[in-house]
Design an enzyme around this catalytic site. Structure first.
Site, short mmCIF file in Angstrom:
data_model
loop_
_atom_site.label_atom_id
_atom_site.label_comp_id
_atom_site.label_asym_id
_atom_site.label_seq_id
_atom_site.Cartn_x
_atom_site.Cartn_y
_atom_site.Cartn_z
N THR A 196 0.25 -1.03 0.16
CA THR A 196 -0.57 0.32 0.16
C THR A 196 0.86 1.33 0.14
OG1 THR A 196 -1.19 1.54 1.30
CG2 THR A 196 -0.41 -0.09 2.95
N ASP A 197 -0.20 2.28 -0.10
CA ASP A 197 0.98 3.93 -0.61
C ASP A 197 0.79 3.75 1.19
OD1 ASP A 197 -1.50 4.44 0.00
OD2 ASP A 197 -1.16 5.90 -1.87
N GLU A 198 0.26 4.06 2.07
CA GLU A 198 0.21 4.38 3.26
C GLU A 198 1.32 4.30 3.93
OE1 GLU A 198 -3.12 3.58 5.77
OE2 GLU A 198 -4.56 3.65 4.06
N TYR B 266 -1.92 0.10 11.06
CA TYR B 266 -1.96 -1.13 9.51
C TYR B 266 -1.24 -1.06 8.83
CZ TYR B 266 -2.96 -1.93 4.67
OH TYR B 266 -3.45 -1.99 3.59
N LYS C 32 2.26 -3.12 7.40
CA LYS C 32 2.54 -3.34 6.04
C LYS C 32 3.96 -3.06 5.38
CE LYS C 32 0.26 -4.31 3.36
NZ LYS C 32 -0.67 -5.67 2.35
#
Ligand code: NAD
Ligand code: DAU
Length: 362
Positions: free
Chosen positions: A144-146, A169, A173
């Site tokens: 993810t870009d997060e 989260y 990741k």
């Protein structure tokens, strides 16, 4: 069947679109959908391909090493596309351990088995990655870009942006991304990685902003807007994410990372107003009828202000760009939910039990 490919998390939102694309496009691959069927996994997402000769579903939990080992023993995969994860930021705030278990420990279990089955094999030469055309022993991690944290008013995430995860989260990741690269660097495990922006489309679990609002507009329930609603996300149609994964998996160099995004930033409140506009028209309600449902609620703790992806590396190297505009994608998505009310009813009963009303409205 010349290659066996395990896709983890294939019963979830993005995974089901990846599985469908690969089952249709690669009749010679044996596609194993490995999924624990958590609240977010749903075999109803795949009824159209469940009897395809190149498709097998295996119920297994990536946090359960012996169970996972048995799947490796039985199927001897040539490659893995890893999507299985706990994926919802709000749930990571109320229950971080589930995210650490699945996203970190589960990924570590997969990496250990991939290493054992592939790189400890005498035929493998440490540090010598296999011929890409052969698809041998490739671990593709979907992320993810997060992991990059939050942007201010300007700028974009690049593949070289430093990691700065802010939620349990995104931290879980980020940890799994680091592990994948570390296994590549230390043990010569052939890997690739992609970091994607917010997806939307059919089969999206209605705890995430777009499907939650679609569901609540249909049912005339509150549309919860966190904080001032001015948080920004970059939205990509889920099938375009699946197409990007296919392009990267088959064409990228081993060890590469690609950012994937829609070149499509929206502030949450504007996006919800756009949904209201399109849905009121489709539901033959007066224009603006559902605006009364907008409900400002308490903010998400540690809420990231803005995400925006620069996906030009993927465009330049592999020629990928989104195939649908946001207008087309949203139209397809709303139509899918309006024609699949039974799906929506099934997933919102049982384990889900209106999680949002408990967390954010009551
Ligand atoms: P999802 O929550 O819809 O699906 C996750 C799937 O993983 C479910 O089918 C679930 O049953 C399965 N799963 C969960 N825990 C498992 C376990 N312990 N063992 C085996 N299977 C398990 O998620 P999604 O939105 O489809 O996201 C898929 C992947 O893509 C995730 O890795 C996520 O981090 C990443 N991603 C998502 C987005 C997005 O916008 N949704 C964007 C970028 C990256
Ligand atoms: O950026 C990629 C990520 O996008 C993925 O890695 C995650 O798996 C995926 O869930 C998604 O995370 P977000 O937190 O951005 O998505 P979500 O749909 O939960 O929220 C989108 C924005 O809308 C965010 O700013 C929070 C806000 N929001 C969300 C919900 C559910 C609301 O204002 N109200 C809501 O009810």
């Amino acid at each position: 069947m010349n290659k066996t490919l395990i896709i983890t998390g294939g019963a979830g939102f993005i995974g089901s679109h990846v599985v469908r694309l690969f089952v249709h496009k690669y009749p010679d691959y044996k596609i194993i959908n490995l999924d624990a069927l958590t609240y977010a996994g749903n075999l109803e997402n795949l009824t159209d391909i469940e009897n395809a000769p190149n498709y097998t579903f295996v119920k297994a939990d990536i946090t359960n090493e012996p169970e996972l080992r048995a799947v490796f023993e039985q199927y001897r995969p040539d490659a893995i596309i890893h999507l299985a994860a706990e994926s919802h930021v709000d749930r990571s705030i109320t229950n971080p351990n589930a995210f650490i278990q699945t996203n970190v420990m589960g990924t570590a279990n997969l990496l250990n088995l991939a290493r054992e089955f592939w790189t400890l094999n005498p035929a493998h030469t440490h540090g010598h990655f296999p011929d890409r055309k052969e698809l041998n022993n490739l671990f593709y991690h979907v992320s993810t870009d997060e992991v990059y944290g939050s942007l201010g008013e300007t700028g974009f995430f690049l593949e070289t942006t430093s990691y700065d995860p802010q939620s349990p989260y995104s931290a879980s990741k980020a940890a799994s991304d680091h592990l994948v690269r570390a296994y590549g660097n230390t043990y010569g495990l052939p890997f690739m990685l992609s970091n994607c922006s917010n997806n939307y489309g059919p089969n999206h679990f209605p705890e995430k902003l777009i499907p939650l609002c679609i569901s609540n507009i249909i049912n005339e329930k509150p549309l919860p807007i966190y904080g001032d609603g001015k948080y920004t996300r970059d939205w990509l149609f889920v099938i375009d994410h699946a197409i990007a994964i296919d392009a990267i998996f088959h064409n990228a160099k081993v060890g590469e990372t690609y950012n994937i995004g829609g070149f499509n930033e929206w502030q949450n409140i504007d996006l919800v107003c756009e949904l209201i506009k399109q849905m009121d028209a489709k539901l033959r309600r007066p224009a603006g009828y559902s605006e009364k449902l907008i409900t400002y609620v308490k903010d998400r703790p540690g809420h990231d202000k803005r995400y925006a992806i620069d996906a030009n590396k993927l465009k330049d190297d592999l020629g990928w760009t989104p195939s649908v505009t946001f207008e087309e994608g949203l139209d397809k998505t709303i139509d899918w939910y309006l024609s699949n009310e039974a799906w929506l009813k099934n997933v919102t009963s049982g384990a889900y039990q209106r999680y949002y009303e408990d967390q954010y409205i009551n």
